[in-house]
Design a protein around this motif. Structure first.
Motif, PDB file in Angstrom:
ATOM      1  N   GLY A 100      39.746  33.217  38.289  1.00 13.67           N
ATOM      2  CA  GLY A 100      40.499  34.276  37.677  1.00 13.67           C
ATOM      3  C   GLY A 100      40.164  35.635  38.135  1.00 13.67           C
ATOM      4  N   HIS A 101      40.792  36.689  37.554  1.00  9.14           N
ATOM      5  CA  HIS A 101      40.356  38.273  37.747  1.00  9.14           C
ATOM      6  C   HIS A 101      40.034  38.638  36.463  1.00  9.14           C
ATOM      7  CE1 HIS A 101      40.515  42.229  39.261  1.00  9.14           C
ATOM      8  NE2 HIS A 101      40.677  41.719  40.651  1.00  9.14           N
ATOM      9  N   ALA A 102      39.031  39.270  36.264  1.00  6.27           N
ATOM     10  CA  ALA A 102      38.304  39.851  35.036  1.00  6.27           C
ATOM     11  C   ALA A 102      39.330  41.133  34.805  1.00  6.27           C
ATOM     12  CB  ALA A 102      37.220  40.328  35.225  1.00  6.27           C
ATOM     13  N   GLY A 103      39.780  41.735  35.872  1.00  6.59           N
ATOM     14  CA  GLY A 103      40.734  42.892  35.377  1.00  6.59           C
ATOM     15  C   GLY A 103      39.998  44.087  34.445  1.00  6.59           C
ATOM     16  N   PRO A 104      40.445  44.275  33.459  1.00 10.49           N
ATOM     17  CA  PRO A 104      39.815  45.423  32.619  1.00 10.49           C
ATOM     18  C   PRO A 104      38.611  45.073  32.123  1.00 10.49           C
ATOM     19  CG  PRO A 104      41.724  44.735  31.456  1.00 10.49           C
ATOM     20  CD  PRO A 104      41.820  43.824  32.881  1.00 10.49           C
ATOM     21  N   VAL A 105      38.152  43.836  32.177  1.00 11.79           N
ATOM     22  CA  VAL A 105      36.963  43.206  31.598  1.00 11.79           C
ATOM     23  C   VAL A 105      35.905  43.419  32.652  1.00 11.79           C
ATOM     24  CG1 VAL A 105      35.714  41.533  30.402  1.00 11.79           C
ATOM     25  CG2 VAL A 105      38.124  41.771  29.842  1.00 11.79           C
ATOM     26  N   ALA A 106      36.365  43.618  33.935  1.00  9.17           N
ATOM     27  CA  ALA A 106      35.083  43.934  35.079  1.00  9.17           C
ATOM     28  C   ALA A 106      34.212  45.055  34.827  1.00  9.17           C
ATOM     29  CB  ALA A 106      35.903  43.903  36.504  1.00  9.17           C
ATOM     30  N   ASN A 107      33.274  45.115  35.238  1.00  7.55           N
ATOM     31  CA  ASN A 107      32.059  46.036  35.148  1.00  7.55           C
ATOM     32  C   ASN A 107      32.356  46.687  36.524  1.00  7.55           C
ATOM     33  OD1 ASN A 107      30.038  47.737  35.398  1.00  7.55           O
ATOM     34  ND2 ASN A 107      28.940  46.480  33.896  1.00  7.55           N
ATOM     35  N   ALA A 108      33.028  47.748  36.815  1.00  9.07           N
ATOM     36  CA  ALA A 108      33.130  48.401  38.147  1.00  9.07           C
ATOM     37  C   ALA A 108      31.947  49.165  38.663  1.00  9.07           C
ATOM     38  CB  ALA A 108      34.105  49.612  37.859  1.00  9.07           C
ATOM     39  N   ALA A 109      30.885  49.562  37.774  1.00 12.28           N
ATOM     40  CA  ALA A 109      29.839  49.963  38.342  1.00 12.28           C
ATOM     41  C   ALA A 109      28.871  48.940  38.766  1.00 12.28           C
ATOM     42  CB  ALA A 109      28.847  50.559  36.976  1.00 12.28           C
ATOM     43  N   SER A 110      28.663  47.779  38.233  1.00  7.97           N
ATOM     44  CA  SER A 110      27.947  46.732  38.669  1.00  7.97           C
ATOM     45  C   SER A 110      28.753  46.080  39.996  1.00  7.97           C
ATOM     46  CB  SER A 110      27.894  45.429  37.689  1.00  7.97           C
ATOM     47  OG  SER A 110      27.308  44.438  37.996  1.00  7.97           O
ATOM     48  N   ASN A 111      30.020  45.783  40.043  1.00  2.00           N
ATOM     49  CA  ASN A 111      30.599  45.233  41.108  1.00  2.00           C
ATOM     50  C   ASN A 111      30.774  46.356  42.369  1.00  2.00           C
ATOM     51  OD1 ASN A 111      31.309  42.896  39.695  1.00  2.00           O
ATOM     52  ND2 ASN A 111      33.140  43.536  39.086  1.00  2.00           N
ATOM     53  N   ARG A 112      30.630  47.530  42.140  1.00  4.22           N
ATOM     54  CA  ARG A 112      30.797  48.395  43.008  1.00  4.22           C
ATOM     55  C   ARG A 112      32.357  48.322  43.628  1.00  4.22           C
ATOM     56  NH1 ARG A 112      25.591  46.448  44.252  1.00  4.22           N
ATOM     57  NH2 ARG A 112      24.127  48.063  43.514  1.00  4.22           N
ATOM     58  N   ALA A 113      33.124  48.118  42.565  1.00  2.76           N
ATOM     59  CA  ALA A 113      34.533  47.950  43.015  1.00  2.76           C
ATOM     60  C   ALA A 113      35.411  48.364  41.860  1.00  2.76           C
ATOM     61  CB  ALA A 113      34.886  46.394  43.318  1.00  2.76           C
ATOM     62  N   SER A 114      36.323  48.973  42.001  1.00  5.89           N
ATOM     63  CA  SER A 114      37.221  49.504  40.658  1.00  5.89           C
ATOM     64  C   SER A 114      37.916  48.114  40.018  1.00  5.89           C
ATOM     65  CB  SER A 114      38.425  50.402  41.132  1.00  5.89           C
ATOM     66  OG  SER A 114      38.124  51.439  41.960  1.00  5.89           O
ATOM     67  N   GLY A 165      43.543  34.340  29.669  1.00  2.00           N
ATOM     68  CA  GLY A 165      43.227  34.585  28.385  1.00  2.00           C
ATOM     69  C   GLY A 165      42.212  35.615  28.272  1.00  2.00           C
ATOM     70  N   HIS A 166      41.979  36.232  26.951  1.00  2.00           N
ATOM     71  CA  HIS A 166      40.824  37.177  26.781  1.00  2.00           C
ATOM     72  C   HIS A 166      40.958  38.708  27.259  1.00  2.00           C
ATOM     73  CE1 HIS A 166      38.408  33.068  26.356  1.00  2.00           C
ATOM     74  NE2 HIS A 166      39.296  33.299  25.162  1.00  2.00           N
ATOM     75  N   ASN A 167      42.117  38.980  27.648  1.00  2.00           N
ATOM     76  CA  ASN A 167      42.547  40.156  28.234  1.00  2.00           C
ATOM     77  C   ASN A 167      41.718  40.467  29.511  1.00  2.00           C
ATOM     78  OD1 ASN A 167      42.804  42.142  25.078  1.00  2.00           O
ATOM     79  ND2 ASN A 167      44.223  40.962  26.214  1.00  2.00           N
ATOM     80  N   TYR A 168      41.538  39.353  30.191  1.00  2.00           N
ATOM     81  CA  TYR A 168      41.308  39.530  31.833  1.00  2.00           C
ATOM     82  C   TYR A 168      42.612  39.644  32.404  1.00  2.00           C
ATOM     83  CZ  TYR A 168      36.593  37.384  31.269  1.00  2.00           C
ATOM     84  OH  TYR A 168      35.357  36.868  31.232  1.00  2.00           O
ATOM     85  N   LEU A 169      42.607  39.950  33.576  1.00  2.00           N
ATOM     86  CA  LEU A 169      43.790  40.518  34.490  1.00  2.00           C
ATOM     87  C   LEU A 169      44.832  40.231  33.917  1.00  2.00           C
ATOM     88  CD1 LEU A 169      44.483  42.906  36.181  1.00  2.00           C
ATOM     89  CD2 LEU A 169      44.570  41.293  38.059  1.00  2.00           C
ATOM     90  N   VAL A 170      45.277  38.693  34.048  1.00  2.00           N
ATOM     91  CA  VAL A 170      46.623  38.182  33.743  1.00  2.00           C
ATOM     92  C   VAL A 170      46.995  38.425  32.199  1.00  2.00           C
ATOM     93  CG1 VAL A 170      48.156  36.312  33.638  1.00  2.00           C
ATOM     94  CG2 VAL A 170      46.646  36.457  35.624  1.00  2.00           C
ATOM     95  N   SER A 171      46.006  38.219  31.355  1.00  2.00           N
ATOM     96  CA  SER A 171      46.247  38.350  29.870  1.00  2.00           C
ATOM     97  C   SER A 171      46.561  39.778  29.474  1.00  2.00           C
ATOM     98  CB  SER A 171      44.874  37.695  29.217  1.00  2.00           C
ATOM     99  OG  SER A 171      44.996  38.231  27.727  1.00  2.00           O
ATOM    100  N   SER A 172      45.922  40.801  30.387  1.00  2.00           N
ATOM    101  CA  SER A 172      46.105  42.205  29.960  1.00  2.00           C
ATOM    102  C   SER A 172      47.627  42.507  30.327  1.00  2.00           C
ATOM    103  CB  SER A 172      45.179  43.195  30.837  1.00  2.00           C
ATOM    104  OG  SER A 172      45.421  43.193  32.189  1.00  2.00           O
ATOM    105  N   PHE A 173      48.303  41.874  31.457  1.00  2.00           N
ATOM    106  CA  PHE A 173      49.502  41.956  31.757  1.00  2.00           C
ATOM    107  C   PHE A 173      50.357  41.398  30.707  1.00  2.00           C
ATOM    108  CE2 PHE A 173      48.297  43.383  35.927  1.00  2.00           C
ATOM    109  CZ  PHE A 173      49.445  43.949  36.351  1.00  2.00           C
ATOM    110  N   LEU A 174      49.798  40.174  29.802  1.00  2.00           N
ATOM    111  CA  LEU A 174      50.983  39.815  28.827  1.00  2.00           C
ATOM    112  C   LEU A 174      50.796  40.617  27.566  1.00  2.00           C
ATOM    113  CD1 LEU A 174      49.527  36.067  28.997  1.00  2.00           C
ATOM    114  CD2 LEU A 174      51.935  36.894  29.981  1.00  2.00           C
ATOM    115  N   SER A 175      49.739  41.722  27.637  1.00  2.00           N
ATOM    116  CA  SER A 175      49.685  42.422  26.167  1.00  2.00           C
ATOM    117  C   SER A 175      50.503  43.584  26.220  1.00  2.00           C
ATOM    118  CB  SER A 175      48.120  42.716  26.137  1.00  2.00           C
ATOM    119  OG  SER A 175      48.093  43.748  25.217  1.00  2.00           O
ATOM    120  N   PRO A 176      51.428  43.726  25.188  1.00  2.00           N
ATOM    121  CA  PRO A 176      52.205  45.032  25.098  1.00  2.00           C
ATOM    122  C   PRO A 176      51.295  46.197  24.721  1.00  2.00           C
ATOM    123  CG  PRO A 176      52.558  43.586  23.158  1.00  2.00           C
ATOM    124  CD  PRO A 176      51.874  42.760  24.289  1.00  2.00           C
ATOM    125  N   ARG A 177      50.086  46.065  24.387  1.00  2.00           N
ATOM    126  CA  ARG A 177      49.338  47.189  24.125  1.00  2.00           C
ATOM    127  C   ARG A 177      48.762  47.581  25.391  1.00  2.00           C
ATOM    128  NH1 ARG A 177      44.529  47.868  19.562  1.00  2.00           N
ATOM    129  NH2 ARG A 177      43.314  49.262  20.799  1.00  2.00           N
TER     130      ARG A 177
END
Length: 406
Positions: A100-114, A165-177
Motif C-alpha cells: 500500500g501507500h501511506a498517503g497522509p500517514v507518511a512521514n515526509a521528513a523521514s522519507n525525504r519525499a512529499s 484502511g486507517h486513512n492511508y492513501l486509498v482510505s483517505s480517498f474514501l473519506s469525505p472528510r
C-alpha cells in the motif's frame, strides 16, 4: 475446534487453518530491507500455528512509507523477502505481503519525499503541505501497486493484502472528510471508491491466480465527517461486484486521527510521551487524550459493525479485533466469517494457537494494555516478553527516523 483448525481455501491457495496473523509493523527493517530479526519474527509466528502470517508493511513507493525504515517493494528487497517466505513455508504456514501507500500517514521528513493526500492538507509529521496527486500521478500509484504485487510473486508470497484502511492513501480517498476533490476521484462514494477499485482490478489482472488478493477495508474511520459504515458497505459491494478480491479484512480507525478505535483497551499515552522527541512530546501532552481515546476492551469488539457486512456480502470476510480465544473464533465461524485475524495476542504469545489446539480452555496472556504500540519506534514487541527487549538492536526515538533503529 475442527472448523477453526481445518484447512480452508482463500482464493487460489489453501491455508492450514482459518487464523491469520494480522499486519502489525515489526520495526525490524533499519535499511528498508529484510533482516534476520524480521525473518525470525515471522518464523516464530508460523511455528506457533497460524495459517498465514502477514508481513507489514511493504510500501509500493519510497514516499509511501510511514518512515524510511519500512520496506518498499523494489528488486533489492526481493532476496530477503524470498528468504523470509521460504522460512515461513518450512514451518507449514503461508505468507502474505501487505502492500500500500501511506498517503497522509507518511512521514515526509523521514522519507525525504512529499506525503500525499487526496486534497490539500498540512502534514503534522512532515511539518509541510502534502502533495495532491493529479490524475496522471494517480495512475502511477495504481501501477506501483501492480509492480509491488509482481515482486511479491517473485519473493514467494502466497497472498497480498492491499491496504485500504486507517486513512492511508486509498482510505483517505474514501473519506469525505479528507477527500474534497472535484474530479472523478472525489464527490460521490462511487468516485471516492474509484482508486480502490482500480488498484484491486489492476493487481488481480497482473497476478491472475498466482496469488490470493485481499484488501484491508475500513468499516469506519471513527472521526466526524469520516467514512462510516453505510458508505463503507457501498465500497465493499463495489469491490465484490468487480470480482478482483478473494477476501476483505474488516478494520476500523484512523492512524491519522483516531488509532485507538482499531485497538481498544488502555490508551498508552504516558508510554508514547516517553519515546517522542521533545517538540512532539510537548504537542502530544496537549492533544494526546483527544488523539488516543479509550475504548473498553471486549472480545470480538468489531463484530457488531462487521455483521452489517456479513449480511450484505457474499465475498469471504476476515474478522479482526479482539480475537484471543477459541470461543471467539468459533463465534466468528458461526456468524459466517471465513477467517479471523490476530495481532497483539500473538505478540505476547506466538505459540498461542498451538496451546489452544492442545487445550481448548486456553486463555491469552495479553492484557490489552497496548504498551506494544509505542514499541514500533524501537522494535515492535510485547513489553512483558523479556526475550524481546530491544537491547541488541539499540533504542531510538520517534524523530524523523535518523536514530530509531540505530
Amino acid at each position: 475446534m475442527n472448523e477453526v483448525f481445518a484447512p480452508a481455501a482463500l482464493g487460489p491457495i489453501t491455508l492450514r487453518n482459518r487464523v491469520i496473523k494480522a499486519a502489525t509493523f515489526e520495526g525490524r527493517t533499519p535499511d528498508a530491507v529484510v533482516t534476520d530479526e524480521l525473518i525470525e519474527f515471522h518464523r516464530e509466528t508460523a511455528a506457533g500455528g497460524v495459517g498465514m502470517t502477514t508481513v507489514a508493511y511493504c510500501a509500493v513507493a519510497p514516499g509511501g512509507r510511514t518512515d524510511r525504515h519500512q520496506i518498499w517493494m523494489r528488486p533489492e528487497a526481493v532476496p530477503g523477502l524470498r528468504r523470509l517466505t521460504d522460512v515461513v513455508h518450512a514451518e507449514g504456514a503461508a505468507a502474505s505481503a501487505q502492500i500500500g501507500h501511506a498517503g497522509p500517514v507518511a512521514n515526509a521528513a523521514s522519507n525525504r519525499a512529499s506525503a500525499m493526500a487526496p486534497s490539500r492538507m498540512f502534514s503534522p509529521l512532515g511539518m509541510r503541505p502534502m502533495k495532491v496527486p493529479d490524475v496522471a500521478e494517480i495512475r502511477e500509484i495504481v501501477t506501483a501497486h501492480v509492480h509491488a504485487a509482481r515482486l511479491a510473486i517473485e519473493a514467494g508470497f502466497d497472498a497480498v493484502e492491499i491496504h485500504f484502511g486507517h486513512n492511508y492513501l486509498v482510505s483517505s480517498f474514501l473519506s469525505p472528510r479528507l477527500n474534497r476533490r472535484k474530479d472523478q476521484y472525489g464527490g460521490s462514494i462511487a468516485n471516492r471508491a474509484r482508486l480502490a477499485r482500480e488498484i484491486a482490478c489492476a493487481v488481480r489482472e497482473a497476478v491472475g491466480d498466482r496469488l490470493a488478493v485481499m484488501a484491508k477495508l475500513n468499516m469506519e474511520d471513527g472521526v466526524p465527517g469520516g467514512l462510516a459504515v453505510p458508505e463503507s458497505l457501498q465500497v465493499a459491494a463495489f469491490l465484490e461486484a468487480d470480482g478482483a478480491l478473494d477476501a476483505l479484512e474488516l478494520t476500523a480507525g484512523s492512524s491519522l486521527l483516531n488509532p485507538m478505535l482499531l485497538f481498544h483497551g488502555d490508551a498508552p499515552r504516558r508510554e508514547f510521551t516517553k519515546v517522542l522527541p521533545v517538540p512532539a512530546r510537548w504537542g502530544f501532552r496537549l492533544v494526546g487524550r483527544a488523539f488516543l481515546k479509550e475504548y473498553p476492551y471486549r472480545e470480538a469488539y468489531l463484530l457488531e459493525r462487521a455483521r452489517h457486512f456479513r449480511r450484505e456480502l457474499s465475498i469471504p470476510l476476515v474478522l479482526l479485533g479482539g480475537i484471543t480465544e477459541l470461543d471467539t473464533m468459533r463465534l466468528a465461524m458461526a456468524e459466517g466469517f471465513d477467517f479471523v485475524a490476530m495481532g497483539r495476542a500473538l505478540l505476547r504469545e506466538p505459540n498461542l494457537l498451538r496451546r489452544i489446539q492442545s487445550d481448548a480452555a486456553t486463555r491469552s496472556a495479553c492484557v490489552h494494555c497496548n504498551e506494544c504500540m509505542p514499541t514500533i519506534y524501537t522494535r515492535t514487541r510485547c513489553v512483558f516478553r523479556l526475550d524481546q527487549r530491544p537491547d541488541s538492536v539499540g533504542v531510538g526515538s520517534a524523530d524523523d527516523g535518523k536514530e530509531v533503529w540505530a
